[in-house]
Design a protein around this motif. Structure first.
Motif, mmCIF file in Angstrom:
data_model
loop_
_atom_site.group_PDB
_atom_site.id
_atom_site.type_symbol
_atom_site.label_atom_id
_atom_site.label_comp_id
_atom_site.label_asym_id
_atom_site.label_seq_id
_atom_site.Cartn_x
_atom_site.Cartn_y
_atom_site.Cartn_z
ATOM 1 N N UNK A 56 23.633 68.365 19.973
ATOM 2 C CA UNK A 56 22.453 67.679 19.456
ATOM 3 C C UNK A 56 22.036 66.641 20.485
ATOM 4 N N UNK A 57 20.801 66.759 20.978
ATOM 5 C CA UNK A 57 20.321 65.898 22.057
ATOM 6 C C UNK A 57 18.978 65.298 21.689
ATOM 7 N N UNK A 58 18.627 64.209 22.345
ATOM 8 C CA UNK A 58 17.289 63.650 22.155
ATOM 9 C C UNK A 58 16.272 64.689 22.618
ATOM 10 N N UNK A 59 15.124 64.724 21.970
ATOM 11 C CA UNK A 59 14.114 65.745 22.264
ATOM 12 C C UNK A 59 13.634 65.692 23.711
ATOM 13 N N UNK A 60 13.654 64.527 24.324
ATOM 14 C CA UNK A 60 13.187 64.405 25.705
ATOM 15 C C UNK A 60 14.318 64.548 26.716
ATOM 16 N N UNK B 148 12.054 50.863 22.838
ATOM 17 C CA UNK B 148 12.860 51.248 23.988
ATOM 18 C C UNK B 148 14.318 51.405 23.609
ATOM 19 N N UNK B 149 14.829 50.485 22.796
ATOM 20 C CA UNK B 149 16.230 50.548 22.388
ATOM 21 C C UNK B 149 16.502 51.793 21.566
ATOM 22 N N UNK B 150 15.607 52.120 20.652
ATOM 23 C CA UNK B 150 15.799 53.294 19.811
ATOM 24 C C UNK B 150 15.720 54.573 20.644
ATOM 25 N N UNK B 151 14.850 54.593 21.630
ATOM 26 C CA UNK B 151 14.673 55.790 22.458
ATOM 27 C C UNK B 151 15.721 55.885 23.559
ATOM 28 N N UNK B 152 16.677 54.953 23.590
ATOM 29 C CA UNK B 152 17.770 55.063 24.552
ATOM 30 C C UNK B 152 17.657 54.128 25.731
ATOM 31 N N UNK B 153 16.644 53.282 25.755
ATOM 32 C CA UNK B 153 16.517 52.329 26.846
ATOM 33 C C UNK B 153 17.310 51.073 26.546
ATOM 34 N N UNK B 154 17.222 50.112 27.444
ATOM 35 C CA UNK B 154 17.883 48.835 27.215
ATOM 36 C C UNK B 154 16.948 47.971 26.414
ATOM 37 N N UNK B 155 17.429 47.419 25.361
ATOM 38 C CA UNK B 155 16.589 46.598 24.514
ATOM 39 C C UNK B 155 17.299 45.331 24.122
ATOM 40 N N UNK B 156 16.714 44.639 23.160
ATOM 41 C CA UNK B 156 17.266 43.368 22.721
ATOM 42 C C UNK B 156 18.633 43.548 22.073
ATOM 43 N N UNK B 157 18.826 44.644 21.380
ATOM 44 C CA UNK B 157 20.110 44.906 20.750
ATOM 45 C C UNK B 157 20.819 46.014 21.518
ATOM 46 N N UNK B 158 22.109 45.865 21.680
ATOM 47 C CA UNK B 158 22.879 46.904 22.368
ATOM 48 C C UNK B 158 23.012 48.117 21.466
ATOM 49 N N UNK B 159 23.218 49.272 22.082
ATOM 50 C CA UNK B 159 23.482 50.470 21.292
ATOM 51 C C UNK B 159 24.817 50.295 20.609
ATOM 52 N N UNK B 160 25.026 51.063 19.565
ATOM 53 C CA UNK B 160 26.280 50.966 18.818
ATOM 54 C C UNK B 160 27.462 51.350 19.697
ATOM 55 N N UNK C 267 13.082 58.713 16.234
ATOM 56 C CA UNK C 267 13.687 59.498 17.312
ATOM 57 C C UNK C 267 13.654 60.987 16.990
ATOM 58 N N UNK C 268 13.042 61.750 17.881
ATOM 59 C CA UNK C 268 13.040 63.202 17.762
ATOM 60 C C UNK C 268 14.290 63.744 18.442
#
Length: 195
Positions: A119-123, A7-19, A166-167
């Motif tokens: 450049x955007x996420x594929x979804x 989830x974190x890698x795909x842009x959701x909220x996860x255990x680690x914050x985004x950079x 991540x696509x």
């Protein structure tokens, strides 16, 4: 990999914050693939408004573009600027926007009125809330990459790590003010040799 990590890698909220500032350096082959598709003439003036550490700026320059990179960390906020600082007006805007501000980056680039690529996420377009944005400012091209770029390539420092999951895709607006554009979908192959 567990669901929190995915989830974190795909842009959701996860255990680690985004950079901070959504800073994920763009691997050079991602930019080269776009430039080989666009075939812009040498010395085309390109504004890269989310420069970060300058990876895309270097890749664009290596492709023969006259590049001006700016970044909010240097005091130039793309969302309020009309051109790249004291540089000449750009012919193109090309960037990997912070994901959390992608909608705003698209709207502002369209207001400027120059051709642009993001450049955007594929979804990215797979959300009901973006349907209106797509109707208002339809891209000329949607160019999904046929590989998954390693946005952690600098952190790995040449070491093998987990496979990127991540696509991403380039979206290109040739006529940003025109509605009713027929969007062309064309996958981009990974460049074998970098420019």
């Amino acid at each position: 990999m567990n669901s929190i990590q995915a989830s974190q890698i795909m842009g959701g909220n996860g255990a680690k914050a985004r950079k901070a500032a959504d800073l994920y350096p763009t691997p050079p082959e991602v930019t080269v693939a776009l430039m080989r598709f666009l075939k812009l003439p040498g010395e085309t003036v390109v504004w890269e408004p989310a420069r970060g550490e300058g990876d895309m700026v270097r890749a664009l320059a290596n492709c023969g573009m006259a590049v001006y990179g700016t970044d909010i960390r240097d005091g130039i906020d793309f969302l309020t600027a009309r051109q790249p600082g004291n540089a000449p007006a750009a012919d193109w805007i090309i960037t990997n926007p912070p994901f959390s501000l992608a909608d705003e980056f698209i709207r502002h680039a369209a207001e400027i009125g120059k051709p642009f690529a993001m450049l955007l996420k594929a979804q990215y377009w797979h959300a009901a809330k973006r349907a209106q944005l797509f109707r208002e400012i339809p891209p000329s091209y949607v160019l999904p990459l046929t590989w998954r770029p390693d946005f952690l390539f600098k952190e790995r420092n040449g070491k093998k790590g987990a496979s990127p999951i991540m696509d991403v895709m380039w979206c290109v607006w040739l006529t940003p003010q025109m509605q009713g554009v027929q969007t062309v979908f064309k996958p981009l192959m990974r460049p074998e040799k970098l420019t």
